[in-house]
Design an enzyme around this catalytic site. Structure first.
Site, mmCIF file in Angstrom:
data_model
loop_
_atom_site.group_PDB
_atom_site.id
_atom_site.type_symbol
_atom_site.label_atom_id
_atom_site.label_comp_id
_atom_site.label_asym_id
_atom_site.label_seq_id
_atom_site.Cartn_x
_atom_site.Cartn_y
_atom_site.Cartn_z
ATOM 1 N N LYS A 87 7.172 -8.495 5.351
ATOM 2 C CA LYS A 87 6.461 -7.220 5.519
ATOM 3 C C LYS A 87 5.755 -7.242 6.869
ATOM 4 C CE LYS A 87 3.734 -4.329 2.421
ATOM 5 N NZ LYS A 87 2.743 -4.408 1.345
HETATM 6 C C1 E4P Z 1 2.155 -1.388 -0.103
HETATM 7 O O1 E4P Z 1 3.043 -2.215 -0.094
HETATM 8 C C2 E4P Z 1 0.726 -1.704 -0.180
HETATM 9 O O2 E4P Z 1 0.567 -3.003 -0.696
HETATM 10 C C3 E4P Z 1 -0.041 -0.822 -1.117
HETATM 11 O O3 E4P Z 1 0.778 0.085 -1.793
HETATM 12 C C4 E4P Z 1 -1.307 -0.279 -0.573
HETATM 13 O O4 E4P Z 1 -1.909 0.499 -1.559
HETATM 14 P P1 E4P Z 1 -3.470 0.897 -1.555
HETATM 15 O O5 E4P Z 1 -3.628 2.095 -0.681
HETATM 16 O O6 E4P Z 1 -3.750 1.201 -2.983
HETATM 17 O O7 E4P Z 1 -4.220 -0.289 -1.027
#
Ligand code: E4P
Length: 216
Positions: A87
């Site tokens: 990522k």
């Molecule tokens: C995506 O891969 C992120 O880990 C995640 O969806 C972020 O979500 P949040 O806005 O609830 O922190």
């Protein structure tokens, strides 16, 4: 649409996996820190444990923000397990790193996508997934779902193979809307996945059936 769970919590991952509908896991530094995972070895061990629990794509996020460090980190993450997807944040060096990973056979998830332009750049670099953050867009007074629809349209018209991974999901309706708009994947907290189960008429109907079953 594939279902990923968005957490670093092993118990929640197991609970979602036991439902039989889980296709993968996404994590991020915030979610990993929440689990108390600290240090390179502990991080690698935790990803390994997740990969052993779930047979699907597991996103592991780089912690650095410059090209050379992201590549070095990503190579180590990818070596943990064949299901690891590196990522990478949507920044200039991140785009370069995604292109490097693509050219070297390492799959990527471009995170922190908030515009169609960012999604196009990530797709051009060969990202396996782009992650538009629906909930955070909604939180700031814009419509996150509009972005999903826009990216879907662009990727279809341009024949981009990058998958749209709807992220930052806050509730069951987000999942339904993402499915409607053609997101390839939805990554959700366990609460949103379980939220899909709920309907008061199901509970009322079942209570009645259980009652009537006693008369049979
Ligand atoms: C995506 O891969 C992120 O880990 C995640 O969806 C972020 O979500 P949040 O806005 O609830 O922190």
């Amino acid at each position: 649409m594939k279902f990923f769970i968005d957490t670093g919590n092993l118990a929640q991952i197991k609970e979602a996996n036991d439902l039989g509908i889980l296709d993968g896991v996404t994590t991020n530094p915030t979610l990993m820190a929440k689990e108390g995972i600290k240090g390179e070895e502990a991080i690698a061990q935790h990803y390994k444990a997740i990969c052993e629990l779930v047979d699907g794509d597991i996103s592991a996020e780089v912690l650095s923000v410059d090209f050379d460090s992201m590549v070095a980190e990503g190579k180590k993450l990818a070596a943990i397990h064949p299901n690891i997807v590196v990522k990478v944040p949507m920044i200039k060096d991140g785009v370069k790193a995604i292109k490097w990973f693509t050219d070297n056979g390492i799959r990527t998830n471009c995170t922190l996508i908030f515009s169609a332009g960012q999604a196009i750049l990530a797709a051009k670099a060969g990202a396996t997934y782009v992650s538009p953050f629906i909930g955070r867009i909604d939180d700031s007074g814009w419509d996150g779902m509009e972005l999903i629809g826009q990216i879907r349209h662009i990727f279809d018209v341009q024949n981009f193979k990058t998958e749209i991974l709807a992220a930052s999901i806050r509730n069951a309706l987000h999942i339904i809307k993402a499915a409607e708009l053609g997101a390839d994947v939805c990554t959700c907290p366990l609460s949103s996945i379980l939220g899909l189960l709920k309907h008061p008429l199901t509970d009322i109907g079942l209570a009645q059936f259980v009652e009537d079953a006693k008369k049979m």
